[in-house]
Design a protein around this motif. Structure first.
Motif, PDB file in Angstrom:
ATOM      1  N   VAL A   1      56.960  34.268  62.871  1.00 16.92           N
ATOM      2  CA  VAL A   1      56.077  35.124  62.884  1.00 16.92           C
ATOM      3  C   VAL A   1      55.612  36.838  64.074  1.00 16.92           C
ATOM      4  CG1 VAL A   1      53.901  35.459  62.524  1.00 16.92           C
ATOM      5  CG2 VAL A   1      54.743  33.866  61.286  1.00 16.92           C
ATOM      6  N   GLY A   2      56.283  35.973  64.958  1.00 16.92           N
ATOM      7  CA  GLY A   2      56.090  36.940  66.383  1.00 16.92           C
ATOM      8  C   GLY A   2      57.592  37.907  66.456  1.00 16.92           C
ATOM      9  N   ALA A   3      58.827  37.476  65.574  1.00 21.00           N
ATOM     10  CA  ALA A   3      60.049  38.045  65.937  1.00 21.00           C
ATOM     11  C   ALA A   3      59.076  39.072  64.177  1.00 21.00           C
ATOM     12  CB  ALA A   3      61.059  37.575  64.903  1.00 21.00           C
ATOM     13  N   ALA A   4      58.807  38.324  63.365  1.00 22.42           N
ATOM     14  CA  ALA A   4      59.026  39.257  61.831  1.00 22.42           C
ATOM     15  C   ALA A   4      58.268  40.775  62.340  1.00 22.42           C
ATOM     16  CB  ALA A   4      58.379  38.278  60.314  1.00 22.42           C
ATOM     17  N   PHE A   5      56.785  39.978  63.285  1.00 20.38           N
ATOM     18  CA  PHE A   5      56.023  41.689  63.373  1.00 20.38           C
ATOM     19  C   PHE A   5      56.706  41.849  64.578  1.00 20.38           C
ATOM     20  CE2 PHE A   5      52.371  39.196  61.851  1.00 20.38           C
ATOM     21  CZ  PHE A   5      51.331  39.487  61.157  1.00 20.38           C
ATOM     22  N   SER A   6      57.225  41.732  65.472  1.00 21.56           N
ATOM     23  CA  SER A   6      58.079  42.639  66.155  1.00 21.56           C
ATOM     24  C   SER A   6      58.492  43.591  66.293  1.00 21.56           C
ATOM     25  CB  SER A   6      58.832  41.677  67.585  1.00 21.56           C
ATOM     26  OG  SER A   6      57.847  41.335  68.076  1.00 21.56           O
ATOM     27  N   ILE A   7      59.399  43.281  64.708  1.00 19.54           N
ATOM     28  CA  ILE A   7      60.157  45.072  63.990  1.00 19.54           C
ATOM     29  C   ILE A   7      59.679  45.968  63.475  1.00 19.54           C
ATOM     30  CG2 ILE A   7      61.366  44.767  61.905  1.00 19.54           C
ATOM     31  CD1 ILE A   7      61.845  41.897  62.125  1.00 19.54           C
ATOM     32  N   THR A   8      58.692  45.897  63.475  1.00 19.17           N
ATOM     33  CA  THR A   8      57.577  47.058  63.139  1.00 19.17           C
ATOM     34  C   THR A   8      56.663  47.487  64.160  1.00 19.17           C
ATOM     35  OG1 THR A   8      55.400  46.551  62.614  1.00 19.17           O
ATOM     36  CG2 THR A   8      57.532  46.523  60.458  1.00 19.17           C
ATOM     37  N   LEU A   9      56.737  48.831  64.916  1.00 26.30           N
ATOM     38  CA  LEU A   9      56.308  48.962  65.949  1.00 26.30           C
ATOM     39  C   LEU A   9      53.968  49.211  65.946  1.00 26.30           C
ATOM     40  CD1 LEU A   9      56.676  51.252  68.658  1.00 26.30           C
ATOM     41  CD2 LEU A   9      55.898  52.659  66.917  1.00 26.30           C
ATOM     42  N   ILE A  10      54.224  48.997  65.189  1.00 29.77           N
ATOM     43  CA  ILE A  10      52.422  48.799  64.290  1.00 29.77           C
ATOM     44  C   ILE A  10      52.188  47.702  64.237  1.00 29.77           C
ATOM     45  CG2 ILE A  10      50.690  48.610  62.661  1.00 29.77           C
ATOM     46  CD1 ILE A  10      51.631  51.254  61.436  1.00 29.77           C
ATOM     47  N   GLY A  11      53.271  46.190  64.239  1.00 31.32           N
ATOM     48  CA  GLY A  11      52.869  45.150  64.108  1.00 31.32           C
ATOM     49  C   GLY A  11      53.942  44.876  65.309  1.00 31.32           C
TER      50      GLY A  11
ATOM     51  N   PRO B   1      52.185  44.750  69.303  1.00 36.49           N
ATOM     52  CA  PRO B   1      51.183  44.612  69.476  1.00 36.49           C
ATOM     53  C   PRO B   1      50.722  42.839  68.926  1.00 36.49           C
ATOM     54  CG  PRO B   1      50.583  46.689  69.016  1.00 36.49           C
ATOM     55  CD  PRO B   1      51.522  45.344  68.350  1.00 36.49           C
ATOM     56  N   PHE B   2      51.135  42.138  68.541  1.00 37.38           N
ATOM     57  CA  PHE B   2      50.782  41.134  67.352  1.00 37.38           C
ATOM     58  C   PHE B   2      52.381  40.152  67.164  1.00 37.38           C
ATOM     59  CE2 PHE B   2      48.102  43.993  64.116  1.00 37.38           C
ATOM     60  CZ  PHE B   2      46.602  43.592  64.876  1.00 37.38           C
ATOM     61  N   GLY B   3      53.074  40.863  67.136  1.00 37.33           N
ATOM     62  CA  GLY B   3      54.457  40.169  67.604  1.00 37.33           C
ATOM     63  C   GLY B   3      53.969  39.142  69.490  1.00 37.33           C
ATOM     64  N   LYS B   4      53.455  40.686  70.662  1.00 39.18           N
ATOM     65  CA  LYS B   4      53.316  39.878  72.189  1.00 39.18           C
ATOM     66  C   LYS B   4      52.580  39.369  71.583  1.00 39.18           C
ATOM     67  CE  LYS B   4      52.184  42.015  75.758  1.00 39.18           C
ATOM     68  NZ  LYS B   4      52.481  43.136  77.160  1.00 39.18           N
ATOM     69  N   VAL B   5      51.657  38.518  71.185  1.00 36.82           N
ATOM     70  CA  VAL B   5      50.466  37.649  71.535  1.00 36.82           C
ATOM     71  C   VAL B   5      51.014  36.501  70.773  1.00 36.82           C
ATOM     72  CG1 VAL B   5      48.313  37.057  70.131  1.00 36.82           C
ATOM     73  CG2 VAL B   5      48.240  39.267  70.837  1.00 36.82           C
ATOM     74  N   TYR B   6      51.990  36.469  69.612  1.00 31.39           N
ATOM     75  CA  TYR B   6      52.266  35.998  68.870  1.00 31.39           C
ATOM     76  C   TYR B   6      53.274  35.220  69.637  1.00 31.39           C
ATOM     77  CZ  TYR B   6      50.687  35.559  63.722  1.00 31.39           C
ATOM     78  OH  TYR B   6      50.213  35.621  62.892  1.00 31.39           O
ATOM     79  N   PHE B   7      54.104  35.469  70.475  1.00 33.80           N
ATOM     80  CA  PHE B   7      55.051  35.067  71.565  1.00 33.80           C
ATOM     81  C   PHE B   7      54.548  34.223  72.980  1.00 33.80           C
ATOM     82  CE2 PHE B   7      58.599  37.992  69.130  1.00 33.80           C
ATOM     83  CZ  PHE B   7      58.959  37.285  69.092  1.00 33.80           C
TER      84      PHE B   7
END
Length: 134
Positions: free
Chosen positions: A86-96, A98-104
């Motif tokens: 899920v962190g990798a999926a959120f990190s693909i977009t610029l808007i997502g 920060p959420f990817g960073k939290v998932y990591f």
């Protein structure tokens, strides 16, 4: 702005993380031996509830919690896999991102949650420095 991030985080996956950590903490607190471990999982659940306000500090000495972390690893493997995908999926977009960073961050916490301390003093000290210089 951080509160908006916390609300959006809760909507886009934070609820699942809080529910998982909270239920696991409650399950561990049901036993007398598991109460210290359950309290630690509640601390991780509180971070997952509002990740854009707190700073996470991971202790470097896991030796005092080594047994608990080794016992945790099979249970945490599912969460490690979930947070990585899920962190990798959120990190693909610029808007997502920060959420990817939290998932990591939560992925790192899932690897060994019994040496983690959520440090809330950092934000208070920054606010004091800003007010003092005003």
């Amino acid at each position: 702005m951080k509160e908006v991030g916390n609300v959006l985080w809760f909507i886009f996956g934070g609820f699942v993380s809080v529910l998982f950590w909270g239920l696991l903490g409650a399950l561990l607190c049901a036993t007398v031996i598991g109460i210290p471990l359950g309290k630690q999982l509640f601390q991780v659940a509180l971070f997952a509830l509002r990740p854009f306000r707190d700073d996470v500090e991971i202790e470097t000495n896991f030796a005092k919690n080594l047994v608990a972390n080794i016992i945790w690893l099979p249970f945490g493997f599912l969460m490690i896999t979930f947070y990585a995908i899920v962190g990798a999926a959120f990190s693909i977009t610029l808007i997502g991102a920060p959420f990817g960073k939290v998932y990591f961050k939560l992925l790192a916490m899932s690897m060994a949650p019994f040496g983690i301390e959520v440090d809330k003093k950092v934000e208070v000290i920054k606010e004091w420095e800003e007010w003092k210089n005003w």
